[in-house]
Design a protein around this motif. Structure first.
Motif: not given
Length: 394
Positions: A19-27, A32-37
């Motif tokens: 959940s945190q990774a998805v949140l951090d990768s959303t602007s 940004d799927a790549g940043a989330c991975v």
């Protein structure tokens, strides 16, 4: 027993990291799927979801949560076999030590392996049905049927089952209709439910046999391959003569199939091949139960005096389908109007202007006098055989 999985705390930690990774990768610019991975890999989270083409944060999170891997390989004591089960997202790989019935395996997976969805087994892309024995490695693609929903659907009476299926969300409804085990419970009691089944079920010979034994007309929902299966079609026409119309062209010209259909009902003649429609004995058999099937006989036989007299003796309205020559035959028309006065409508103009024929018709059905010529109607009035204007026929 199922081997204990990694602790609830560890699972919760992984879900929080997702959940945190998805949140951090959303602007404001999007997800940004790549940043989330990269975030997840840096956190040590193992997953088996491909989100490279996902642009919606919610969908990405759902995919990642479903794709969290289980580091351990649980085992299931199925009573007759030890199963090694490894889960990766929504796919389960199963290795059996000895052959085991698929239906038993599925119930064990739900009850003991902790699956929340009813599993749909397949081996090399071919669905595994309930009574199959699994003796090799298989992959199990999880359907979207919650186990509790599946069990409730199976326990209901047949009317309730179909109603219950219709009330489910589309995804679950489709999954139930494609589930061979569930349809195996439904079809023997409600063959027409084959209509809502998926294409795999409609092409399953055993399931379609269950359906047509329950309701011959269910043949119309079977696959083209099974509509050309002689045994399937035979069972269908034995239950419903008109099911012959859904048989393949080859089987509508098959002696066994057509004669079996005609035993169920003469109306099957409508769907038999031209060869049978021009066969005197076959047509006579059809007329014995459905005199109006004369309409489906060849033009040659609709001009056959004996056959037509037999048909109109049983049902005068069959005169409608006789040849012009026989509709002008006094004996044939007399026979028809004696059985049903209304048959006078289909007699030739010459015979509708004949006192004797019209009198027979009016004696049997008073309002049939309306089909006689004006001259004959006056005659019938003079002998009190024509109904007056106040007559109402019910």
């Amino acid at each position: 027993m199922v081997a204990e999985s990694h602790g609830d705390a560890g699972r919760q930690r992984e879900e929080d990291l997702v959940s945190q990774a998805v949140l951090d990768s959303t602007s404001v610019d999007g997800f940004d799927a790549g940043a989330c991975v990269e975030h997840l890999r840096a956190s040590g989270v193992q997953f088996a979801a491909d989100i490279s083409g996902v642009a919606c944060p919610r969908e990405a999170e759902e995919a990642l949560l479903n794709g969290l891997t289980k580091p351990e390989v649980p085992t299931v004591d199925a009573g007759v076999a030890t199963l090694s089960v490894s889960m990766l997202g929504r796919v389960v790989s199963i290795t059996t030590s000895v052959p085991i019935a698929a239906v038993h395996l599925k119930s064990k997976l739900v009850a003991e392996a902790g699956l929340e969805m009813w599993p749909s087994l397949s081996h090399r892309g071919v669905p595994v049905i309930a009574d199959s024995m699994i003796s090799t490695d298989v992959e199990c693609s999880l359907t979207s049927i919650p186990a509790s929903v599946f069990q409730e659907a199976c326990q209901r009476t047949i009317i309730d089952q179909l109603w219950f299926v219709e009330q489910q969300p589309e995804e679950i409804r489709i999954a139930l209709c494609n589930d061979q085990e569930f349809m195996r419970l439904v079809l023997p009691r409600a063959g027409d439910a084959l209509e809502i089944a998926g294409s795999v079920v409609k092409d399953d010979r055993d399931l379609v046999l269950c359906a047509v034994r329950s309701s011959g007309g269910a043949l119309r929902f079977a696959s083209n391959r099974l509509c050309d299966d002689k045994e399937v079609v035979m069972h269908a026409v034995q239950g419903a003569a008109v099911a012959l119309q859904f048989a393949s062209e080859r089987l509508r010209d098959d002696d066994d199939v057509v004669l079996s259909a005609l035993k169920s009902g003469g109306q099957a003649l409508a769907f038999a091949s031209a060869r049978f429609q021009d066969d005197r004995e076959v047509v006579a058999s059809a007329l014995s139960t459905a005199p109006r099937a004369l309409r489906f006989a060849s033009s040659r036989l609709r001009d056959h005096t004996q056959l037509v007299r037999y048909a109109v003796y049983r049902d005068g309205i069959a005169l409608r389908f006789a040849s012009d020559r026989l509709r002008d035959d006094t004996d044939v028309v007399r026979t028809a109007v004696a059985q049903c006065g209304a048959a006078l409508e289909f007699a030739s103009d010459r015979l509708r202007d004949t006192n004797e024929v019209a009198a027979i018709a009016a004696s049997e059905t008073p309002w049939a006098a309306d089909y006689a010529s004006e001259r004959v109607q006056r005659y019938l009035l003079s002998i009190n055989l024509r109904a007056d204007d106040a007559f109402v026929y019910n």
